[in-house]
Write a protein that holds these residues in place. Structure first.
Motif, PDB file in Angstrom:
ATOM      1  N   LEU A   1     -30.750   7.592 122.754  1.00  6.48           N
ATOM      2  CA  LEU A   1     -30.482   6.346 123.315  1.00  6.48           C
ATOM      3  C   LEU A   1     -30.359   6.384 124.803  1.00  6.48           C
ATOM      4  O   LEU A   1     -29.378   6.995 125.378  1.00  6.48           O
ATOM      5  CB  LEU A   1     -29.781   5.498 122.644  1.00  6.48           C
ATOM      6  CG  LEU A   1     -29.995   5.014 121.236  1.00  6.48           C
ATOM      7  CD1 LEU A   1     -28.595   4.340 120.534  1.00  6.48           C
ATOM      8  CD2 LEU A   1     -30.984   4.189 120.952  1.00  6.48           C
ATOM      9  N   PRO A   2     -31.088   5.670 125.831  1.00  5.67           N
ATOM     10  CA  PRO A   2     -30.798   5.781 127.149  1.00  5.67           C
ATOM     11  C   PRO A   2     -29.738   4.767 127.436  1.00  5.67           C
ATOM     12  O   PRO A   2     -29.117   3.818 126.615  1.00  5.67           O
ATOM     13  CB  PRO A   2     -31.992   4.628 127.628  1.00  5.67           C
ATOM     14  CG  PRO A   2     -32.482   4.011 126.537  1.00  5.67           C
ATOM     15  CD  PRO A   2     -32.242   4.901 125.424  1.00  5.67           C
TER      16      PRO A   2
ATOM     17  N   SER B   1     -31.367  -2.336 127.824  1.00  9.87           N
ATOM     18  CA  SER B   1     -31.060  -3.607 126.931  1.00  9.87           C
ATOM     19  C   SER B   1     -32.244  -3.804 126.030  1.00  9.87           C
ATOM     20  O   SER B   1     -31.780  -4.780 124.964  1.00  9.87           O
ATOM     21  CB  SER B   1     -30.585  -4.740 128.070  1.00  9.87           C
ATOM     22  OG  SER B   1     -31.968  -5.026 128.689  1.00  9.87           O
ATOM     23  N   GLY B   2     -33.170  -3.109 125.940  1.00 11.60           N
ATOM     24  CA  GLY B   2     -34.220  -3.304 124.777  1.00 11.60           C
ATOM     25  C   GLY B   2     -33.788  -2.597 123.386  1.00 11.60           C
ATOM     26  O   GLY B   2     -32.870  -1.996 123.432  1.00 11.60           O
ATOM     27  N   LEU B   3     -34.581  -2.521 122.511  1.00 12.21           N
ATOM     28  CA  LEU B   3     -34.519  -2.079 121.390  1.00 12.21           C
ATOM     29  C   LEU B   3     -35.273  -0.822 121.178  1.00 12.21           C
ATOM     30  O   LEU B   3     -36.326  -0.893 121.304  1.00 12.21           O
ATOM     31  CB  LEU B   3     -34.861  -2.973 119.991  1.00 12.21           C
ATOM     32  CG  LEU B   3     -35.068  -2.413 118.765  1.00 12.21           C
ATOM     33  CD1 LEU B   3     -33.368  -2.105 118.284  1.00 12.21           C
ATOM     34  CD2 LEU B   3     -35.685  -3.311 117.775  1.00 12.21           C
TER      35      LEU B   3
END
Length: 160
Positions: free
Chosen positions: A129-130, A134-136
């Protein structure tokens, strides 16, 4: 002649077992059982590797179980969406498919083009995960590139 008949019966029995396995997997995934889905799933299970849709069309034709190209693509689409088949991300070029088991990554040999499975430490999507996003994130693909063991050995033999 009798021996040949026994071999044919055994081959038919083996095909039936593979079909049952594919049927069971389709049922477990709540996927409608169709001939194209069974044939594609069985073939990927038997071959164990990474194949393009066109290669699957050709292999099915060679086995006297040909399907229209569109049927193979439709079956792959459904099987991929249901998690029975994975799209093997090997970078630019043709899409490669493989039997869907555990989440993993790929190594692509820059010399011969071989695509080799590399286990994922986490074993599920997404494995990375980055920090600032803020996305999915649904999945993260890692593609390792270099020289496979076989090509490396050939290079060493040639003294390069």
């Amino acid at each position: 002649m009798e021996k040949e008949s026994l071999q044919e019966k055994q081959a038919a029995s083996d095909r039936h077992e593979e079909e049952q396995t594919a049927r069971q997997r389709l049922r477990a995934a709540n996927v409608k059982i169709t001939r194209p889905r069974l044939l594609v799933l069985d073939l990927l299970h038997e071959l164990k590797g990474h194949y393009s849709a066109d290669e699957l069309v050709d292999l099915l034709r060679e086995r006297q179980t040909s399907l229209p190209r569109a049927s193979v693509y439709n079956a792959l689409d459904t099987l991929t969406r249901q998690g029975l088949v994975m799209l093997a991300d090997a970078g630019p070029g043709r899409a490669l498919y493989e039997e869907g088991n555990t989440w993993h990554h790929h190594f692509v040999c820059l010399t011969c083009g071989a695509v080799i499975d590399i286990p994922c430490i986490k074993g599920e999507k997404p494995c990375l995960l980055p920090d600032h996003f803020s996305g999915l994130v649904e999945e993260a693909q890692i593609i390792f590139r270099g020289c496979c063991e076989t090509c490396l050995a050939k290079r060493e033999e040639e003294g390069r």
